[in-house]
Design an enzyme around this catalytic site. Structure first.
Site, PDB file in Angstrom:
ATOM      1  N   SER A   6      -2.692 -31.497  36.305  1.00 18.42           N
ATOM      2  CA  SER A   6      -2.380 -31.463  34.883  1.00 18.42           C
ATOM      3  C   SER A   6      -0.940 -31.898  34.669  1.00 18.42           C
ATOM      4  O   SER A   6      -0.081 -31.734  35.543  1.00 18.42           O
ATOM      5  CB  SER A   6      -2.573 -30.038  34.350  1.00 18.42           C
ATOM      6  OG  SER A   6      -1.930 -29.869  33.111  1.00 18.42           O
ATOM      7  N   CYS A  30      -6.142 -35.129  22.514  1.00 21.90           N
ATOM      8  CA  CYS A  30      -6.149 -34.586  23.867  1.00 21.90           C
ATOM      9  C   CYS A  30      -5.915 -35.688  24.897  1.00 21.90           C
ATOM     10  O   CYS A  30      -6.016 -36.879  24.606  1.00 21.90           O
ATOM     11  CB  CYS A  30      -7.451 -33.828  24.136  1.00 21.90           C
ATOM     12  SG  CYS A  30      -7.311 -32.653  25.519  1.00 21.90           S
ATOM     13  N   ASP A  31      -5.653 -35.266  26.117  1.00 23.02           N
ATOM     14  CA  ASP A  31      -5.073 -36.130  27.147  1.00 23.02           C
ATOM     15  C   ASP A  31      -5.735 -37.495  27.305  1.00 23.02           C
ATOM     16  O   ASP A  31      -5.068 -38.528  27.301  1.00 23.02           O
ATOM     17  CB  ASP A  31      -5.116 -35.419  28.506  1.00 23.02           C
ATOM     18  CG  ASP A  31      -4.239 -34.192  28.563  1.00 23.02           C
ATOM     19  OD1 ASP A  31      -3.594 -33.872  27.546  1.00 23.02           O
ATOM     20  OD2 ASP A  31      -4.197 -33.546  29.623  1.00 23.02           O
ATOM     21  N   LYS A  32      -7.058 -37.515  27.509  1.00 23.00           N
ATOM     22  CA  LYS A  32      -7.723 -38.776  27.838  1.00 23.00           C
ATOM     23  C   LYS A  32      -7.960 -39.642  26.611  1.00 23.00           C
ATOM     24  O   LYS A  32      -8.358 -40.808  26.741  1.00 23.00           O
ATOM     25  CB  LYS A  32      -9.043 -38.515  28.561  1.00 23.00           C
ATOM     26  CG  LYS A  32      -8.916 -37.636  29.790  1.00 23.00           C
ATOM     27  CD  LYS A  32      -7.824 -38.093  30.729  1.00 23.00           C
ATOM     28  CE  LYS A  32      -7.595 -37.106  31.854  1.00 23.00           C
ATOM     29  NZ  LYS A  32      -7.042 -35.801  31.439  1.00 23.00           N
ATOM     30  N   GLU A  74      -8.502 -31.952  37.532  1.00 22.44           N
ATOM     31  CA  GLU A  74      -7.109 -31.519  37.630  1.00 22.44           C
ATOM     32  C   GLU A  74      -7.019 -30.117  38.221  1.00 22.44           C
ATOM     33  O   GLU A  74      -7.894 -29.281  38.009  1.00 22.44           O
ATOM     34  CB  GLU A  74      -6.453 -31.534  36.248  1.00 22.44           C
ATOM     35  CG  GLU A  74      -6.331 -32.924  35.660  1.00 22.44           C
ATOM     36  CD  GLU A  74      -5.725 -32.940  34.275  1.00 22.44           C
ATOM     37  OE1 GLU A  74      -5.487 -34.045  33.761  1.00 22.44           O
ATOM     38  OE2 GLU A  74      -5.492 -31.854  33.703  1.00 22.44           O
ATOM     39  N   CYS A 123      -6.196 -29.649  20.119  1.00 21.05           N
ATOM     40  CA  CYS A 123      -5.546 -30.951  20.251  1.00 21.05           C
ATOM     41  C   CYS A 123      -6.080 -31.947  19.230  1.00 21.05           C
ATOM     42  O   CYS A 123      -5.357 -32.842  18.791  1.00 21.05           O
ATOM     43  CB  CYS A 123      -5.761 -31.511  21.652  1.00 21.05           C
ATOM     44  SG  CYS A 123      -5.165 -30.462  22.984  1.00 21.05           S
ATOM     45  N   CYS A 179      -0.945 -30.021  23.603  1.00 15.53           N
ATOM     46  CA  CYS A 179      -0.125 -29.108  24.400  1.00 15.53           C
ATOM     47  C   CYS A 179       1.335 -29.552  24.403  1.00 15.53           C
ATOM     48  O   CYS A 179       1.644 -30.725  24.600  1.00 15.53           O
ATOM     49  CB  CYS A 179      -0.678 -29.015  25.804  1.00 15.53           C
ATOM     50  SG  CYS A 179      -2.381 -28.399  25.856  1.00 15.53           S
TER      51      CYS A 179
END
Length: 560
Positions: A472, A123-125, A446, A50, A195
């Site tokens: 997630s 990435c996500d955060k 998650e 990511c 992702c």
């Protein structure tokens, strides 16, 4: 006119000679001190694909800032790989990293008196953490998303990370050959980028574009494509202009702008994590925003995009179909967006969308408002005696978002996953995963491994799963997360016993434990909070300071 409104505090005057000496060591010249200092928060990392393609974007930002007349100053922000940490103790650090990133951005911008900042993440955060830091610092700022990943390929099928999680369930149930299982594992992620479905990273990047804090079209580009590098150079110039205009994040991130962002999250079928993160973002922006506001926007916003995890397409397909501007244009046409909101471009939402063409007839990724996939949004806020503060249900992809069944109670993710893999969970069960909230986890991990295994075994719609943890962005099925109050804080989820009847009813917005008030009172009298799982270090700090999930699980909500 100079635009070094803040940085002049450490670059001008006789008393600042020592400060300037440090800058000379970095290659600055005397005339540079009148230019604005622009931070570049670089999330590049080889921890995860990511973030492994972000350095070229940071380099492009540096070039763009210099060309626009600013002084670029690179500093680093950390990341956790949610995909790698998933299903392990490492996942407890994921939400913690949101706060660490926010602190990094706020600290560097504040400590160095930066005049503006570009935050680059993958990435996500990275996204909510960066946005929270930008809003706290409140200097002209712009978010650059590192880009989505391209799909993997196997036997003519597109693959992504969720394909692997679901393959675990299929393989363990004897529904997949070992050769296919191993090839899916090897081929699902072909290179750099976040992702690929409308999971958390792409949800947050898309919402930031709708919020007005990222450039149009930038949130759905692929990391490996050249257009993203060119976009970052343009973004750098836009930010320098925002510095000149003194256009700050809190001028942009208003309640109406957050409504726009949430409308796009609903229209694109985005992640449940967006609920938690926008509560935290609104807190950083000092905007009044509650969990009930999501439900208000959900009821008026249709789901327009056929995107994974519950749909057919990936984020790159959305990009090719017209991207977030096409979605926003369709929403705006039907009065579902606030067109007068200001954006980082210096133009309003309506002005940015003025030249965006109508939906193309040769694509089926984005539907018209008059022909939606679902008439209302997919992230429903449920309440009831199991979650009086509210919780989040993702109701897309389900034939019926209603069930009542016996509770199967687990106090950690690993034992829940083991029960699924051992075929001990059957259709009609309601799995309860508790002591996994902001304080109890700690860190609100998650639950993709259990939900992926359920889907792989064909139980995604017939088994309910409720938790005070998170899901997630790749999760779908009969799932309810963010249950608040959490078990560790004494929420009723702590009082559930094996075999209790639980009702999940997304039509009635209800999460109910079918046990009498008298029985709950008896159980509460016998309940005691468990000892903290951590007493030192960052997880202990998070557990001690975290607010309820219904308030965003933030660490700086003091006095309540």
């Amino acid at each position: 006119m100079s635009f070094n409104r803040r940085s002049k505090n450490i670059t001008e005057g006789v008393a600042r000679a020592p400060n300037r000496s440090m800058y000379y060591a970095l290659g600055y010249q005397q005339d540079d001190f009148s230019k604005p200092m622009i931070g570049v928060a670089n999330g590049h990392s080889t921890i995860t694909p990511c973030n492994s393609g972000l350095q070229k974007l940071a380099d492009a930002a540096v070039i763009g800032i210099k060309e626009a007349g600013g002084n670029p100053q690179i500093f680093g922000t950390p990341t956790i790989s949610d995909g790698m940490a998933m299903g392990t103790e490492g996942m407890k650090y994921s939400l913690v990293s949101r706060e660490v990133i926010a602190d990094c951005v706020e600290t560097c911008v504040g400590g160095q008196w930066m005049d503006g900042v570009i935050v680059i993440g993958g990435c996500d955060k990275n996204m909510p953490g960066g946005m929270m830091g930008m809003l706290r610092a409140n200097v002209p700022a712009l978010y650059v998303y590192g880009g989505t990943i391209l799909p993997g390929k196997y036997k003519g099928q597109d693959l992504n990370i969720v394909s692997v999680f679901e393959a675990v369930g299929q393989f363990s149930a004897g529904k997949m050959a070992e050769e296919d299982f191993c090839e899916i594992e090897r081929r699902a992620i072909p290179g750099s980028g976040s992702c690929g479905g409308m999971y958390t990273a792409n949800t947050m990047s898309s919402s930031f574009e709708a919020l007005g804090m990222s450039l149009p079209y930038s949130s759905t580009m692929a990391n490996v494509e050249e257009e993203i590098v060119a976009s970052v150079k343009v973004a750098a110039g836009v930010l320098v202009e925002a510095v000149k205009a003194d256009l700050k994040p809190r001028d942009i991130v208003t309640k109406k702008a957050i409504e726009n962002a949430v409308a796009v999250i609903m229209a694109t079928g985005g992640s449940t994590n967006a609920v938690l993160h926008f509560l935290a973002i609104a807190h950083a922006a000092e905007v009044e925003w509650t969990i009930d506001d999501f439900e208000r926007v959900r009821r008026r916003t249709p789901v327009l995009c056929d995107l994974k995890p519950s749909g057919k397409y990936l984020a790159i397909d959305l990009h090719h179909a017209g991207g977030i501007p096409a979605v926003m244009k369709e929403l705006l046409k039907h009065g579902l967006l606030h067109g007068d909101c200001m954006t980082i471009t210096g133009k309003t939402v309506a002005e940015n969308l003025a030249d965006v063409p109508d939906l193309r007839a040769d694509q089926d990724v984005i539907r018209a408002v008059t022909n939606p996939i679902y008439a209302e949004g997919h992230l429903a806020i449920l309440k009831g005696n199991l979650s009086p503060e509210g919780c989040v249900a993702k109701i897309t992809g389900l034939k019926s978002p209603v069930m009542t069944g016996p509770a199967r109670v687990f106090e950690d993710e690993q034992s829940a996953l083991a029960a699924i893999m051992a075929n001990k969970i059957v259709a009609g069960d309601v799995m309860v995963l508790r002591y996994l909230g902001p304080k109890g986890g700690p860190g609100m991990p998650e639950m993709l491994a259990p939900t992926g295994a359920l889907i792989g075994q064909g139980l995604g719609e017939s088994v309910g799963l409720i938790t005070d943890g998170r899901f997630s962005g790749g999760t779908w099925g009969m799932v309810v997360g963010h249950v608040a109050p959490e078990a560790y804080a004494g929420g009723n989820i702590a009082l559930v016993q094996e075999g209790d009847s639980i009702t999940i009813d997304a039509h009635q917005l209800l999460l109910q434990l079918n046990v009498s008030d008298d029985e709950l009172a008896r159980r509460r009298a016998a309940w005691t909070a468990p000892a903290p799982r951590y007493t030192r270090g960052v997880l202990a700090k998070f557990a001690f300071n975290a607010s309820s999930a219904s308030a965003g699980a933030v660490l700086d909500k003091f006095g309540g």
